[in-house]
Design a protein around this motif. Structure first.
Motif, PDB file in Angstrom:
ATOM      1  N   ALA A  22       0.829  -1.201   0.000  1.00 15.81           N
ATOM      2  CA  ALA A  22       0.000   0.000   0.000  1.00 15.81           C
ATOM      3  C   ALA A  22       0.869   1.259   0.000  1.00 15.81           C
ATOM      4  O   ALA A  22       0.627   2.197  -0.759  1.00 15.81           O
ATOM      5  N   LEU A  23       1.891   1.281   0.832  1.00 13.60           N
ATOM      6  CA  LEU A  23       2.811   2.412   0.819  1.00 13.60           C
ATOM      7  C   LEU A  23       3.494   2.557  -0.530  1.00 13.60           C
ATOM      8  O   LEU A  23       3.820   3.657  -0.970  1.00 13.60           O
ATOM      9  N   GLY A  24       3.680   1.428  -1.202  1.00 16.18           N
ATOM     10  CA  GLY A  24       4.334   1.436  -2.507  1.00 16.18           C
ATOM     11  C   GLY A  24       3.457   1.869  -3.656  1.00 16.18           C
ATOM     12  O   GLY A  24       3.933   1.957  -4.787  1.00 16.18           O
ATOM     13  N   GLY A  25       2.178   2.122  -3.407  1.00 13.83           N
ATOM     14  CA  GLY A  25       1.315   2.692  -4.421  1.00 13.83           C
ATOM     15  C   GLY A  25       0.443   1.733  -5.197  1.00 13.83           C
ATOM     16  O   GLY A  25      -0.230   2.148  -6.149  1.00 13.83           O
ATOM     17  N   ALA A  26       0.414   0.441  -4.847  1.00 14.77           N
ATOM     18  CA  ALA A  26      -0.453  -0.498  -5.558  1.00 14.77           C
ATOM     19  C   ALA A  26      -1.914  -0.106  -5.384  1.00 14.77           C
ATOM     20  O   ALA A  26      -2.341   0.264  -4.284  1.00 14.77           O
ATOM     21  N   GLY A  27      -2.694  -0.213  -6.456  1.00 15.46           N
ATOM     22  CA  GLY A  27      -4.098   0.172  -6.372  1.00 15.46           C
ATOM     23  C   GLY A  27      -4.925  -0.801  -5.564  1.00 15.46           C
ATOM     24  O   GLY A  27      -5.740  -0.407  -4.719  1.00 15.46           O
ATOM     25  N   LEU A  28      -4.752  -2.098  -5.819  1.00 18.54           N
ATOM     26  CA  LEU A  28      -5.500  -3.140  -5.117  1.00 18.54           C
ATOM     27  C   LEU A  28      -4.537  -4.243  -4.709  1.00 18.54           C
ATOM     28  O   LEU A  28      -3.690  -4.665  -5.503  1.00 18.54           O
ATOM     29  N   ILE A  29      -4.684  -4.706  -3.490  1.00 18.14           N
ATOM     30  CA  ILE A  29      -3.871  -5.804  -2.960  1.00 18.14           C
ATOM     31  C   ILE A  29      -4.810  -6.984  -2.723  1.00 18.14           C
ATOM     32  O   ILE A  29      -5.830  -6.844  -2.044  1.00 18.14           O
ATOM     33  N   VAL A  30      -4.481  -8.138  -3.301  1.00 14.93           N
ATOM     34  CA  VAL A  30      -5.268  -9.351  -3.078  1.00 14.93           C
ATOM     35  C   VAL A  30      -4.479 -10.255  -2.146  1.00 14.93           C
ATOM     36  O   VAL A  30      -3.307 -10.557  -2.402  1.00 14.93           O
ATOM     37  N   THR A  31      -5.096 -10.698  -1.085  1.00 15.81           N
ATOM     38  CA  THR A  31      -4.396 -11.487  -0.070  1.00 15.81           C
ATOM     39  C   THR A  31      -4.075 -12.889  -0.568  1.00 15.81           C
ATOM     40  O   THR A  31      -4.587 -13.365  -1.582  1.00 15.81           O
ATOM     41  N   GLU A  32      -3.264 -13.546   0.216  1.00 13.96           N
ATOM     42  CA  GLU A  32      -3.001 -14.972   0.047  1.00 13.96           C
ATOM     43  C   GLU A  32      -4.300 -15.770   0.138  1.00 13.96           C
ATOM     44  O   GLU A  32      -5.318 -15.278   0.651  1.00 13.96           O
ATOM     45  N   ALA A  33      -4.287 -16.999  -0.359  1.00 12.97           N
ATOM     46  CA  ALA A  33      -5.446 -17.877  -0.241  1.00 12.97           C
ATOM     47  C   ALA A  33      -5.850 -18.000   1.225  1.00 12.97           C
ATOM     48  O   ALA A  33      -5.044 -18.361   2.073  1.00 12.97           O
TER      49      ALA A  33
END
Length: 355
Positions: free
Chosen positions: A48-59
């Motif tokens: 998130a700090l790195g600027g990704a728009g959406l983060i999808v978690t591990e399974a």
């Protein structure tokens, strides 16, 4: 022409850009089963700090026996909600959106995690070390794993209900979106493919488990929040599903309330071989997008800003998923924006770096 750094609206969620973090198993729940901790806050917060728009978690397993390994994350119990809320709060504070990938590993569950230094890999954990009997479409084993029990009709109905209950918990935990893991030979995919679903009962209807799961999740998930499905759009197995088959399925998923297809491939059978080259799964995403009309994301050895930008600009996919490249460089989105001459909103506390 759409830019990699244009926003994308899915229902009521506006994702700031098209650079997304792909789901990657972490095997990091080493205390209470399925409970995430401080490591997960740090891990997801960095993207998130790195600027990704959406983060999808591990399974994230919807049942204890749905874990890939004993160290997998879970959302099968209410005690999992508050720890995940700590993670989602951290991601939101840093400016990104976050989706949880809900999963059931099926016959590929219960294995050793196989991290560097571990004694075992790619084999099943025995019961006296915390393993369990898995369930699958049939009793056929995957590779060197122990053979599963053939899932009964009650098992599959309970799995559908577990996905629905996990969706409710995901909302309570503050997730912005849900991704259902219907790829890589896990249970939803196993029932979906003609290669692995050779049943002769009512669950021989191959799309039934996935479609009922989507309906159960949508019923327990706010209408304003998007639902994503990850598919192996090509089974990479003789007689398996093709991208055209997946596009037809995507049309039906869209009618049930799915908003985007996360396009991957393979993982269904042991020993399947294919050439993994940069962007090798993009054609599948493009086919699903063109034939179904649903938005897609593409994954697969995408590492350069120019390549990622071209995928979105050419309309092959609506977003790109980065996995290993994000682990190497959690600030990839910011570096890519700089390389492409785009200005991203900075982190105010890091203003010295952006001045």
């Amino acid at each position: 022409m759409t830019s990699l750094f244009d926003s994308l609206r899915l229902r009521d969620l506006t994702v700031a850009n098209r650079v997304w973090v792909s789901p990657m198993c972490m095997y990091a729940c080493e205390g209470e089963p399925g409970v995430v901790g401080a490591w997960h806050v740090a891990h997801y917060g960095q993207f998130a700090l790195g600027g990704a728009g959406l983060i999808v978690t591990e399974a994230t397993a919807v049942l204890p026996e749905g874990r890939v390994t004993p160290e997998d994350a879970g959302l099968w119990g209410d005690d999992h909600v508050a720890p995940w809320k700590t993670v989602t709060d951290a991601v939101h504070l840093a400016g990104s959106a976050i989706a949880v990938q809900l999963a059931h590993a099926g016959r590929k569950g219960g294995k050793f995690r196989g991290l560097p230094g571990d004694e075992f890999a790619n084999s099943s954990v025995p019961a006296d070390l915390g393993g369990w009997t898995t369930v699958g479409a049939t009793g056929e084993a995957f590779g060197r794993y122990d053979a599963p029990a053939k899932a009964t009709a009650d098992d599959l109905a309970a799995t559908v209900a577990a996905f629905g209950a996990a969706a409710r918990r995901a909302d309570e935990a503050g997730f912005d979106a849900i991704e259902l893991h219907g790829a890589h030979g896990y249970l939803l995919h196993e029932l979906l493919s003609p290669v692995t679903n050779t049943r002769d009962d009512d669950w021989a209807s191959r799309e039934r488990l996935l479609l009922e799961t989507v309906a159960a999740v949508r019923a327990n998930w706010p209408q304003g929040k998007p639902l994503i499905v990850r598919l192996s759009v090509d089974d990479v197995a003789p007689g398996g599903l093709t991208a055209e088959d997946s596009a037809s399925l995507a049309t039906r998923l869209g009618e049930l309330g799915v908003d985007l297809i996360d396009c991957s491939s393979g993982g269904l059978v042991a020993g399947a071989e294919y050439a993994a080259t940069p962007g090798y799964q993009v054609p599948g995403a493009a086919t699903v997008r063109r034939l179904s009309g649903l938005p897609t994301s593409a994954v697969g050895l995408i590492t350069s800003p120019e390549h990622a930008a071209s995928i979105v600009a050419e309309g092959s996919a609506d977003a790109v998923m980065l996995g290993r490249e994000m682990l190497r460089n959690p600030y990839w989105a910011r570096h890519a924006a700089s390389a492409l001459g785009v200005s991203l909103p900075g982190v105010s506390r890091y203003h010295r770096a952006h001045a």
